[in-house]
Design an enzyme around this catalytic site. Structure first.
Site, mmCIF file in Angstrom:
data_model
loop_
_atom_site.group_PDB
_atom_site.id
_atom_site.type_symbol
_atom_site.label_atom_id
_atom_site.label_comp_id
_atom_site.label_asym_id
_atom_site.label_seq_id
_atom_site.Cartn_x
_atom_site.Cartn_y
_atom_site.Cartn_z
ATOM 1 N N GLU A 1 -83.420 -10.914 -56.355
ATOM 2 C CA GLU A 1 -84.597 -10.425 -55.623
ATOM 3 C C GLU A 1 -84.212 -9.325 -54.649
ATOM 4 O OE1 GLU A 1 -88.054 -11.666 -52.387
ATOM 5 O OE2 GLU A 1 -86.588 -13.170 -52.992
ATOM 6 N N HIS B 1 -72.757 -8.472 -40.025
ATOM 7 C CA HIS B 1 -73.033 -9.501 -41.038
ATOM 8 C C HIS B 1 -71.812 -9.688 -41.918
ATOM 9 C CE1 HIS B 1 -77.434 -7.932 -40.722
ATOM 10 N NE2 HIS B 1 -77.192 -8.852 -39.792
ATOM 11 N N ASP C 1 -74.273 -14.144 -39.547
ATOM 12 C CA ASP C 1 -74.905 -13.117 -38.718
ATOM 13 C C ASP C 1 -74.415 -13.242 -37.281
ATOM 14 O OD1 ASP C 1 -76.604 -11.171 -37.691
ATOM 15 O OD2 ASP C 1 -78.281 -12.550 -37.462
ATOM 16 N N GLY D 1 -74.745 -5.699 -33.941
ATOM 17 C CA GLY D 1 -74.217 -6.901 -34.568
ATOM 18 C C GLY D 1 -73.485 -6.602 -35.854
ATOM 19 N N LYS E 1 -80.538 -7.690 -44.893
ATOM 20 C CA LYS E 1 -80.644 -6.266 -45.213
ATOM 21 C C LYS E 1 -79.394 -5.757 -45.906
ATOM 22 C CE LYS E 1 -79.452 -4.797 -40.506
ATOM 23 N NZ LYS E 1 -79.989 -4.152 -39.301
ATOM 24 N N ARG F 1 -76.830 -1.521 -35.212
ATOM 25 C CA ARG F 1 -77.180 -1.457 -33.793
ATOM 26 C C ARG F 1 -76.288 -2.352 -32.933
ATOM 27 N NH1 ARG F 1 -83.321 -1.702 -31.241
ATOM 28 N NH2 ARG F 1 -82.867 -0.335 -29.480
ATOM 29 N N CYS G 1 -72.280 -6.263 -19.024
ATOM 30 C CA CYS G 1 -72.342 -4.802 -19.129
ATOM 31 C C CYS G 1 -73.674 -4.332 -19.692
ATOM 32 C CB CYS G 1 -71.196 -4.291 -19.989
ATOM 33 S SG CYS G 1 -71.067 -5.126 -21.596
ATOM 34 N N CYS G 2 -74.266 -5.101 -20.597
ATOM 35 C CA CYS G 2 -75.499 -4.707 -21.278
ATOM 36 C C CYS G 2 -76.349 -5.940 -21.525
ATOM 37 C CB CYS G 2 -75.207 -4.025 -22.620
ATOM 38 S SG CYS G 2 -74.102 -2.602 -22.543
ATOM 39 N N ASP H 1 -75.103 -11.444 -33.572
ATOM 40 C CA ASP H 1 -76.014 -10.568 -32.850
ATOM 41 C C ASP H 1 -75.684 -10.652 -31.366
ATOM 42 O OD1 ASP H 1 -78.231 -9.404 -31.513
ATOM 43 O OD2 ASP H 1 -79.504 -9.774 -33.251
ATOM 44 N N SER I 1 -74.438 -3.960 -38.470
ATOM 45 C CA SER I 1 -75.888 -4.085 -38.606
ATOM 46 C C SER I 1 -76.626 -2.795 -38.290
ATOM 47 C CB SER I 1 -76.417 -5.193 -37.683
ATOM 48 O OG SER I 1 -76.340 -4.786 -36.318
#
Length: 515
Positions: free
Chosen positions: A137, A260, A203, A258, A415, A256, A215-216, A205, A254
């Site tokens: 799929e 996978h 995953d 993270g 993704k 941005r 820091c963020c 993240d 990923s």
């Protein structure tokens, strides 16, 4: 029609929806308003090979094996392609106001740079199409946020053709089913359509680290907090290899904040949900949300996996946590540390010392624990309990924080590698774990940078191409900074296909010995 590529969705209720569903998305997708993979949506025969698989045979540079058309030759059969009349493709004019997800940008990327044929071989586990690909799929998120599910393709070329036709903002990869996903509604029994294989995935993240990274936060990242991803990859990768015997593991950025993991070993792909849940549970140590108490509660003596993890993480704790993150800089965060220590008298002495020195660094506070413990401030102090508590603190601040729900079920969609992250424009490239410390998430090329690199290369090599008409045409990805990532992907696939061939030979030899 088995393997047909229908121009329209096959069902309204589960194929083309007005909006991609938010339910079940991981933190990155929810925060980005449905921008990337929906990892928790409800969602063989291999052809005989007689020759040994060689890397150059899989990814030959001959004309017939070009899956990235050169910018000087585009097929008129590809809908929406540039230079479709047979003339050389014109340079892509990228407006200063252009967004990464603009349709013309995405179409140019799919047409000129996306590695469709390697993706096919990675998912198919063979050179010729098998059920591993044809019953797989794919799900597309369209430019209008429509969501198209249960798509399947008999070949890499037809996948490419449909991607060029639909021009999705992204697409995701699902499981292999017992039947062609496009034919699921024609089956007499709905129970005859079920997943049978899927890569085991994990995953990571950075939003799951928001309570400990200073820091963020949220969608933002920097090199300091990217070290959490490095730590996670180091710990999980060696556990998967040494404890479970997996070999074909690919980590993918990923786009941005993270990464996978895709495990393609045959025994991993064929795991049922119970086994996937067991593997995820084995690797899960941090439990509980931001408001919960102690998140690491382990039996003693520690499992060998945890002792190995501590050996990997202890140096990271000193530099990436104590120095870079300074996690106990505020009174509130200092209280959190004291909650994790076992002795009240020691805690009172530490609090008194730290209250008298408000600017004391986390490195110094960590050292203070042993210094004060040795002074005898607590006659009842249990040294062994303190040592175990300190190990738990190291694990709480360094051990991987996995979204285990992504790993537990075959039906989860994830993704695809090499798609574009719509918020950053960065390509979801594979990460070479042998060069893990050198990987720079902020230096991964964006789609607009790549297209500009093609035009710059064409402009500077125009005369060379005219002089070397008989030479192999340079594929567009080879003109860009995407090249090392594609080559790494191809090398990973070649190793996987050699192993698949070996598995098939063992199976055939075993069959020959049966009477």
């Amino acid at each position: 029609m088995p393997h047909s590529v229908s121009p329209e969705p096959t069902g309204q209720e589960d194929s083309l929806l007005p909006d991609a569903p938010l339910h079940g998305l991981d933190d990155e997708e929810v925060d980005d308003s449905n921008e990337s993979s929906s990892d928790t949506k409800n969602t063989s025969k291999t052809h005989n090979q007689t020759a040994d698989i060689k890397l150059e045979e899989l990814f030959g540079s001959d004309e017939e094996d070009e899956e990235f058309p050169s910018s000087s030759a585009h097929s008129a059969e590809s809908a929406g392609t540039l230079g479709g009349d047979g003339s050389p493709a014109l340079p892509i004019q990228i407006a200063a106001s252009a967004r990464y997800s603009d349709p013309e940008i995405m179409l140019a990327f799919y047409q000129r740079l996306f590695p469709f044929r390697p993706l096919f071989q990675w998912l198919n586990h063979a050179v010729k199409p098998s059920n591993d690909f044809t019953h797989r799929e794919f799900a597309f998120t369209l430019q209008n946020d429509g969501y198209l599910r249960y798509q399947s393709f008999p070949t890499a070329d037809l996948l490419r053709k449909d991607v060029l036709r639909l021009n999705p903002s992204r697409f995701e990869i699902g499981p292999v089913y017992t039947a062609n996903p496009r034919d699921r509604k024609t089956l007499r029994k709905s129970t005859a359509f079920k997943p049978v294989a899927k890569e085991l995935v994990f995953d990571i993240d950075l939003t799951d680290y928001d309570e400990i990274r200073t820091c963020c936060d949220k969608a933002n990242i920097c090199h300091k907090c990217w070290s959490f991803v490095i730590m996670a990859i180091e710990v999980i990768d060696i556990a998967l290899r040494d404890d479970f015997g997996f070999e074909h593991i690919m980590w993918v950025y990923s786009g941005r904040r993270g990464a996978h993991a895709w495990i393609s070993d045959k025994k991993a792909r064929e795991m049922d949900d119970a086994k996937r849940k067991a593997v995820a549970g084995y690797l899960e140590v941090i439990k509980g949300g931001s408001q919960s108490g102690k998140k690491v509660n382990l039996k003693r003596p520690l499992h060998p996996h945890l002792n190995r993890s501590l050996n990997i993480l202890k140096d990271h704790f000193q530099t990436n946590i104590l120095e870079d993150q300074d996690p106990w800089s505020s009174p509130e965060k200092t209280d959190r540390l004291l909650q994790l220590l076992p002795d009240k008298s020691l805690n009172d002495a530490l609090r008194k010392k730290w209250d008298s020195a408000p600017g004391r660094s986390s490195t110094s506070k960590w050292a203070d624990i042993d210094i004060l413990a040795k002074t005898g401030v607590s006659p009842s102090l249990d040294g062994k309990a303190l040592l175990e508590a300190k190990k738990d603190v190291i694990l709480e601040y360094t051990y991987p924080r996995l979204d285990v729900e992504v790993s537990k079920k075959q039906i989860h969609l994830l993704k695809s590698p090499f798609v574009i992250h719509p918020k950053t424009g960065r390509v979801c490239v594979p990460i070479d774990t042998k060069k893990l410390e050198k990987f720079d998430p902020l230096g991964v090329p964006t789609v607009t940078e790549l297209l500009e690199e093609i035009d710059e290369w064409d402009s500077s090599h125009k005369k060379d191409e005219e002089d070397d008409k008989d030479e192999r045409k340079i594929q567009d990805f080879e003109k860009t900074s995407l090249k090392p990532y594609v080559e790494y992907f191809k090398a990973h696939i070649a190793t996987l296909l050699r192993a698949e061939r070996g598995v098939k030979r063992e199976r055939e030899d075993g069959d020959d010995m049966e009477f």
